[in-house]
Design an enzyme around this catalytic site. Structure first.
Site, PDB file in Angstrom:
ATOM      1  N   CYS A 200       0.751  -1.296   0.183  1.00 53.40           N
ATOM      2  CA  CYS A 200       0.087  -0.393   0.303  1.00 53.40           C
ATOM      3  C   CYS A 200       0.783   1.095  -0.085  1.00 53.40           C
ATOM      4  CB  CYS A 200      -1.006  -0.051   1.392  1.00 53.40           C
ATOM      5  SG  CYS A 200      -2.189  -1.521   1.161  1.00 53.40           S
TER       6      CYS A 200
ATOM      7  N   HIS B 236      -3.188   6.887   2.585  1.00 51.52           N
ATOM      8  CA  HIS B 236      -3.803   5.854   1.791  1.00 51.52           C
ATOM      9  C   HIS B 236      -4.865   5.731   2.336  1.00 51.52           C
ATOM     10  CE1 HIS B 236      -4.164   1.687   0.729  1.00 51.52           C
ATOM     11  NE2 HIS B 236      -3.967   1.133   2.036  1.00 51.52           N
TER      12      HIS B 236
ATOM     13  N   ASN C 207      -9.908   0.392   0.027  1.00 51.10           N
ATOM     14  CA  ASN C 207      -8.512  -0.081  -0.151  1.00 51.10           C
ATOM     15  C   ASN C 207      -8.045  -0.019  -1.731  1.00 51.10           C
ATOM     16  OD1 ASN C 207      -5.985  -0.328   0.083  1.00 51.10           O
ATOM     17  ND2 ASN C 207      -6.361  -1.269   2.278  1.00 51.10           N
TER      18      ASN C 207
END
Length: 319
Positions: A113, A246, A276
């Site tokens: 990520c 993020h 996500n």
């Protein structure tokens, strides 16, 4: 002094949408549970025929169009992805071919990520060193293919998508500083631990996560890396116009903002409609905020992320 500057952004989300209500029919969960604990309402799922390079191609074309850049002008391609098209060649090389770009370096970065942060920092250093003039930096993910759709603790969190930026040489400050970190002692906390041997998958190829540990670690390091940026650049938190974190979990985002004393009005949050998307989440959020006019010339934009590894980092941009 030579700098690098973002001159174009782009994003792509697959057509298929999977809502929380859809998930209620697939796994023991509820829309209320997902919303209250993650902030996610829906996520996009790639078609069976789509690969990570296809998502990247669409996002890249949007970024190139926004920046007024032709394929012939690109002399570096870096793709951040945890879900490459294949073991090799790299997704960056596959994307290079699909774009019709010839001869320039092209490679993947795997920092989960935090991947886009790592890739952007790398491209910035290439440009500052005079090794390239115009770089394409992409985050692209198809997490739907590495999820156990019977595991309600992970399958509700992720989505598919791609985001891209065009970075080019400039005599005016664009990327001000980058800050990268990793701690491999946490490598089992968030992982897809399977591997391939003899052409067959061994072990568990799906995402596994110790949610509470990830939450605590993420809030801690995301706060720390912001202060690292502020100290190095002699700034106060009030000097940050936009924080683009993020997009993992709205509670992580809110907790980080609260610790920093940064109002949520200065935070770009998009995970309600995307989930996500790992390495794609930051460039996707950046593209949205640029296109809707929130981000304006002269503003300080801070990107930050944390991912499996653990990896984490931040990039400060003068827009």
């Amino acid at each position: 002094m030579m700098y690098s500057k973002i001159i174009g952004t782009g994003g792509y989300l697959p057509e298929k949408i999977l809502t929380n209500h859809d998930l209620e029919r697939m796994v023991n969960t509820s829309d209320e549970w997902i919303r209250s604990r993650t902030g996610i309402v829906q996520r996009h799922i790639a078609a069976d025929s789509e690969m990570a390079s296809d998502l990247a191609l669409n996002a890249s074309r949007e970024a190139m169009k926004a920046g007024g850049i032709s394929p012939a002008e690109i002399d570096l391609i870096i793709v951040a992805t945890t879900t490459p098209d294949m073991i090799f060649p790299s997704t960056a090389c596959i994307l290079q071919n699909k774009l019709g770009v010839k001869g320039c370096p092209a490679f993947d970065v795997q920092a989960v990520c935090s991947g886009f942060i790592y890739a952007l920092a790398t491209a910035d250093l290439y440009i500052r060193a005079g090794r390239c003039r115009t770089a394409l930096v992409v985050g692209t993910e198809i997490y739907s293919r590495i999820l156990d759709w019977t595991d309600r603790s992970t399958c509700v969190l992720f989505g598919d998508g791609a985001g891209a930026v065009i970075l080019t040489r400039s005599d005016q400050p664009g990327i001000i500083s980058s800050h990268l970190h990793a701690d491999g002692s946490y490598s089992s906390i968030l992982a897809a631990p399977g591997n391939f041997c003899g052409g067959k998958a061994q072990g568990n190829p799906f995402v596994v996560m110790e949610g509470n540990t990830v939450f605590k670690f993420a809030v801690k390091v995301l706060e720390e890396v912001v202060y690292e940026v502020l100290v190095e650049n002699n700034l106060q938190i009030s000097d940050i116009d936009w924080l683009i974190p993020h997009q993992a979990n709205i509670r992580i985002i809110c907790s980080t903002a609260k610790k920093l004393g940064l109002p949520m009005e200065k935070v770009v949050a998009t995970l309600d409609g995307q989930g996500n998307t790992s390495a794609a989440s930051i460039p996707l959020a950046l593209d949205i905020a640029v296109r809707d006019g929130r981000i304006k010339t002269g503003q300080n934009v801070l990107l930050e992320g944390v991912g499996g590894g653990f990896t984490w980092g931040a990039v400060l941009i003068r827009w």
